[in-house]
Scaffold this motif. Structure first.
Motif, PDB file in Angstrom:
ATOM      1  N   ALA A  12      -6.164  -2.704 -12.718  1.00 30.90           N
ATOM      2  CA  ALA A  12      -7.176  -3.067 -13.711  1.00 30.90           C
ATOM      3  C   ALA A  12      -8.479  -2.293 -13.534  1.00 30.90           C
ATOM      4  CB  ALA A  12      -7.460  -4.570 -13.627  1.00 30.90           C
ATOM      5  N   LEU A  13      -8.488  -1.301 -12.649  1.00 30.53           N
ATOM      6  CA  LEU A  13      -9.704  -0.523 -12.435  1.00 30.53           C
ATOM      7  C   LEU A  13      -9.997   0.347 -13.652  1.00 30.53           C
ATOM      8  CD1 LEU A  13      -9.048   0.551  -8.745  1.00 30.53           C
ATOM      9  CD2 LEU A  13     -10.766  -1.081  -9.527  1.00 30.53           C
ATOM     10  N   PRO A  14     -11.278   0.637 -13.908  1.00 39.45           N
ATOM     11  CA  PRO A  14     -11.617   1.518 -15.033  1.00 39.45           C
ATOM     12  C   PRO A  14     -10.931   2.874 -14.887  1.00 39.45           C
ATOM     13  CG  PRO A  14     -13.584   0.433 -14.178  1.00 39.45           C
ATOM     14  CD  PRO A  14     -12.474   0.141 -13.211  1.00 39.45           C
ATOM     15  N   PRO A  15     -10.531   3.491 -16.008  1.00 47.02           N
ATOM     16  CA  PRO A  15      -9.886   4.809 -15.940  1.00 47.02           C
ATOM     17  C   PRO A  15     -10.734   5.815 -15.171  1.00 47.02           C
ATOM     18  CG  PRO A  15      -9.738   3.919 -18.152  1.00 47.02           C
ATOM     19  CD  PRO A  15     -10.650   2.999 -17.383  1.00 47.02           C
ATOM     20  N   ASN A  16     -10.050   6.659 -14.400  1.00 45.09           N
ATOM     21  CA  ASN A  16     -10.664   7.749 -13.635  1.00 45.09           C
ATOM     22  C   ASN A  16     -11.505   7.275 -12.456  1.00 45.09           C
ATOM     23  OD1 ASN A  16      -9.585   9.925 -15.219  1.00 45.09           O
ATOM     24  ND2 ASN A  16     -11.041   9.332 -16.831  1.00 45.09           N
ATOM     25  N   THR A  17     -11.375   6.003 -12.073  1.00 39.44           N
ATOM     26  CA  THR A  17     -12.020   5.530 -10.851  1.00 39.44           C
ATOM     27  C   THR A  17     -11.376   6.214  -9.642  1.00 39.44           C
ATOM     28  OG1 THR A  17     -12.491   3.362 -11.811  1.00 39.44           O
ATOM     29  CG2 THR A  17     -12.466   3.504  -9.409  1.00 39.44           C
ATOM     30  N   MET A  18     -12.200   6.734  -8.749  1.00 38.00           N
ATOM     31  CA  MET A  18     -11.673   7.320  -7.520  1.00 38.00           C
ATOM     32  C   MET A  18     -11.365   6.203  -6.529  1.00 38.00           C
ATOM     33  SD  MET A  18     -10.639   9.895  -5.812  1.00 38.00           S
ATOM     34  CE  MET A  18     -11.248  11.320  -6.705  1.00 38.00           C
ATOM     35  N   ILE A  19     -10.154   6.197  -6.021  1.00 41.38           N
ATOM     36  CA  ILE A  19      -9.702   5.159  -5.102  1.00 41.38           C
ATOM     37  C   ILE A  19      -9.211   5.838  -3.828  1.00 41.38           C
ATOM     38  CG2 ILE A  19      -8.218   3.133  -4.845  1.00 41.38           C
ATOM     39  CD1 ILE A  19      -7.664   3.397  -7.890  1.00 41.38           C
ATOM     40  N   THR A  20      -9.616   5.303  -2.686  1.00 44.65           N
ATOM     41  CA  THR A  20      -9.152   5.786  -1.394  1.00 44.65           C
ATOM     42  C   THR A  20      -8.475   4.625  -0.679  1.00 44.65           C
ATOM     43  OG1 THR A  20     -10.988   7.351  -1.268  1.00 44.65           O
ATOM     44  CG2 THR A  20      -9.818   6.875   0.787  1.00 44.65           C
ATOM     45  N   GLY A  21      -7.325   4.888  -0.071  1.00 43.98           N
ATOM     46  CA  GLY A  21      -6.608   3.795   0.552  1.00 43.98           C
ATOM     47  C   GLY A  21      -5.911   4.175   1.848  1.00 43.98           C
ATOM     48  N   LEU A  22      -5.604   3.158   2.609  1.00 40.91           N
ATOM     49  CA  LEU A  22      -4.808   3.284   3.830  1.00 40.91           C
ATOM     50  C   LEU A  22      -3.668   2.301   3.690  1.00 40.91           C
ATOM     51  CD1 LEU A  22      -5.999   3.462   7.499  1.00 40.91           C
ATOM     52  CD2 LEU A  22      -4.441   1.634   6.805  1.00 40.91           C
ATOM     53  N   ARG A  23      -2.434   2.802   3.761  1.00 38.53           N
ATOM     54  CA  ARG A  23      -1.255   1.952   3.586  1.00 38.53           C
ATOM     55  C   ARG A  23      -0.584   1.707   4.933  1.00 38.53           C
ATOM     56  NH1 ARG A  23       1.334   4.430  -0.753  1.00 38.53           N
ATOM     57  NH2 ARG A  23      -0.184   3.183  -1.924  1.00 38.53           N
ATOM     58  N   PHE A  24      -0.486   0.442   5.291  1.00 32.62           N
ATOM     59  CA  PHE A  24       0.179   0.071   6.541  1.00 32.62           C
ATOM     60  C   PHE A  24       1.693   0.151   6.381  1.00 32.62           C
ATOM     61  CE2 PHE A  24      -3.921  -2.098   6.874  1.00 32.62           C
ATOM     62  CZ  PHE A  24      -4.293  -1.804   8.183  1.00 32.62           C
ATOM     63  N   GLN A  25       2.368   0.404   7.474  1.00 34.63           N
ATOM     64  CA  GLN A  25       3.819   0.308   7.474  1.00 34.63           C
ATOM     65  C   GLN A  25       4.229  -1.146   7.220  1.00 34.63           C
ATOM     66  OE1 GLN A  25       5.993   2.639   7.623  1.00 34.63           O
ATOM     67  NE2 GLN A  25       5.340   4.336   8.917  1.00 34.63           N
ATOM     68  N   PRO A  26       5.360  -1.385   6.563  1.00 35.53           N
ATOM     69  CA  PRO A  26       5.815  -2.769   6.373  1.00 35.53           C
ATOM     70  C   PRO A  26       5.890  -3.515   7.705  1.00 35.53           C
ATOM     71  CG  PRO A  26       7.155  -1.276   5.061  1.00 35.53           C
ATOM     72  CD  PRO A  26       6.281  -0.412   5.933  1.00 35.53           C
ATOM     73  N   GLY A  27       5.327  -4.717   7.705  1.00 34.33           N
ATOM     74  CA  GLY A  27       5.391  -5.564   8.889  1.00 34.33           C
ATOM     75  C   GLY A  27       4.375  -5.252   9.971  1.00 34.33           C
ATOM     76  N   GLN A  28       3.493  -4.271   9.751  1.00 33.32           N
ATOM     77  CA  GLN A  28       2.590  -3.855  10.824  1.00 33.32           C
ATOM     78  C   GLN A  28       1.117  -4.197  10.569  1.00 33.32           C
ATOM     79  OE1 GLN A  28       4.160  -2.768  13.564  1.00 33.32           O
ATOM     80  NE2 GLN A  28       5.996  -3.051  12.306  1.00 33.32           N
ATOM     81  N   ALA A  29       0.733  -4.506   9.342  1.00 35.19           N
ATOM     82  CA  ALA A  29      -0.685  -4.680   9.020  1.00 35.19           C
ATOM     83  C   ALA A  29      -1.343  -5.791   9.812  1.00 35.19           C
ATOM     84  CB  ALA A  29      -0.853  -4.943   7.523  1.00 35.19           C
ATOM     85  N   THR A  30      -0.610  -6.886  10.031  1.00 34.27           N
ATOM     86  CA  THR A  30      -1.213  -8.023  10.716  1.00 34.27           C
ATOM     87  C   THR A  30      -1.637  -7.680  12.141  1.00 34.27           C
ATOM     88  OG1 THR A  30      -0.916 -10.386  11.183  1.00 34.27           O
ATOM     89  CG2 THR A  30       0.988  -8.946  11.555  1.00 34.27           C
ATOM     90  N   ARG A  31      -1.017  -6.655  12.739  1.00 37.56           N
ATOM     91  CA  ARG A  31      -1.404  -6.232  14.091  1.00 37.56           C
ATOM     92  C   ARG A  31      -2.846  -5.740  14.127  1.00 37.56           C
ATOM     93  NH1 ARG A  31       2.223  -1.547  15.329  1.00 37.56           N
ATOM     94  NH2 ARG A  31       1.036  -1.568  17.278  1.00 37.56           N
ATOM     95  N   ALA A  32      -3.328  -5.195  13.018  1.00 39.25           N
ATOM     96  CA  ALA A  32      -4.702  -4.689  12.965  1.00 39.25           C
ATOM     97  C   ALA A  32      -5.641  -5.634  12.217  1.00 39.25           C
ATOM     98  CB  ALA A  32      -4.731  -3.317  12.293  1.00 39.25           C
ATOM     99  N   LEU A  33      -5.116  -6.318  11.207  1.00 42.75           N
ATOM    100  CA  LEU A  33      -5.983  -7.168  10.384  1.00 42.75           C
ATOM    101  C   LEU A  33      -6.302  -8.499  11.046  1.00 42.75           C
ATOM    102  CD1 LEU A  33      -4.442  -6.579   6.843  1.00 42.75           C
ATOM    103  CD2 LEU A  33      -6.359  -5.396   7.934  1.00 42.75           C
ATOM    104  N   GLY A  34      -5.393  -8.988  11.882  1.00 39.35           N
ATOM    105  CA  GLY A  34      -5.652 -10.236  12.592  1.00 39.35           C
ATOM    106  C   GLY A  34      -5.363 -11.483  11.787  1.00 39.35           C
ATOM    107  N   VAL A  35      -4.706 -11.346  10.625  1.00 41.73           N
ATOM    108  CA  VAL A  35      -4.310 -12.509   9.827  1.00 41.73           C
ATOM    109  C   VAL A  35      -2.854 -12.327   9.422  1.00 41.73           C
ATOM    110  CG1 VAL A  35      -6.615 -12.980   8.943  1.00 41.73           C
ATOM    111  CG2 VAL A  35      -5.097 -11.443   7.680  1.00 41.73           C
TER     112      VAL A  35
END
Length: 228
Positions: free
Chosen positions: A57-80
């Motif tokens: 739903a972001l406005p068109p041409n919005t610059m987005i930067t992301g970091l994608r965790f491996q499946p099952g691994q995000a909670t190791r860093a996010l803590g939730v």
């Protein structure tokens, strides 16, 4: 425009990729079993594990930067636990409080700091049983019950750990993983036969692919996979 780059060596096994996107129109986001940490001009947030596709739903041409965790691994860093973030978009400031608010300001000034911020987080040790189950499901192992039976944990323990780490149970993850195998095969296959693509991806038949595709994306395989 969408491009990915590999994470630095110290984050491999935890992070799948770093990415940037700038889309002229809304884009369909298909569930992939991953969580992303996303930076835009006015927000820094965690995109939790999705169970259904959604339109950005972001406005068109919005610059987005992301970091994608491996499946099952995000909670190791996010803590939730990942299931607390399922089908949600949660601001980093809400997730980590004052520290998250400070990191939000830093990331909005320098989105390229994403990998450094995660690298300096306290990272929990990986779960070897979880990784084994994920690898077997991604390789097409079936049924899920047989995969779980080969792991030296009770089914209840493993399902609880899987859901907390991935965001949903093994059966849902298997459906998502199988759909991505079909997408990958459609992208690289020389055949135009949806029946052949379904069989190669691990579906019982084309009707099975049709059902999963509609339920997970709201589209038919012919539309999603660009097949006639």
């Amino acid at each position: 425009m969408y491009r990915e780059q590999r994470p630095p060596p110290r984050l491999r096994g935890l992070v799948r990729c770093l990415w940037q996107a700038q889309e002229p129109t809304a884009r369909l986001i298909i569930p992939d079993g991953c969580l992303d940490l996303i930076v835009t001009d006015d927000r820094v947030f965690i995109a939790g594990p999705d169970t259904r596709s959604w339109q950005s739903a972001l406005p068109p041409n919005t610059m987005i930067t992301g970091l994608r965790f491996q499946p099952g691994q995000a909670t190791r860093a996010l803590g939730v636990p990942a299931d607390a973030l399922r089908d949600r978009r949660v601001d980093l400031a809400e997730l980590w409080g004052t520290h998250g608010a400070a990191l939000t300001r830093r990331l909005q000034d320098d989105p390229d700091a994403l990998s450094a911020i995660i690298a300096h987080r306290p990272i929990a040790r990986p779960d070897p049983e979880l990784r084994e189950v994920l690898a077997r499901i991604d390789a097409g192992a079936t049924p899920v019950s047989s995969v779980i039976a080969e792991i030296a944990l009770s089914e209840r323990q493993l399902r609880r750990r899987f859901t907390a780490a991935v965001g949903y149970g093994p059966a849902t993850y298997r459906r998502i993983s199988r759909l991505h195998r079909a997408i990958d095969r459609a992208r690289h296959a020389t055949t135009t036969s949806l029946a052949e693509i379904a069989a190669e991806a691990g579906y019982a038949d084309q009707a099975h692919l049709n059902r999963d595709c509609r339920e997970l994306t709201g589209r038919t395989p012919a539309t999603l996979l660009r097949r006639d």
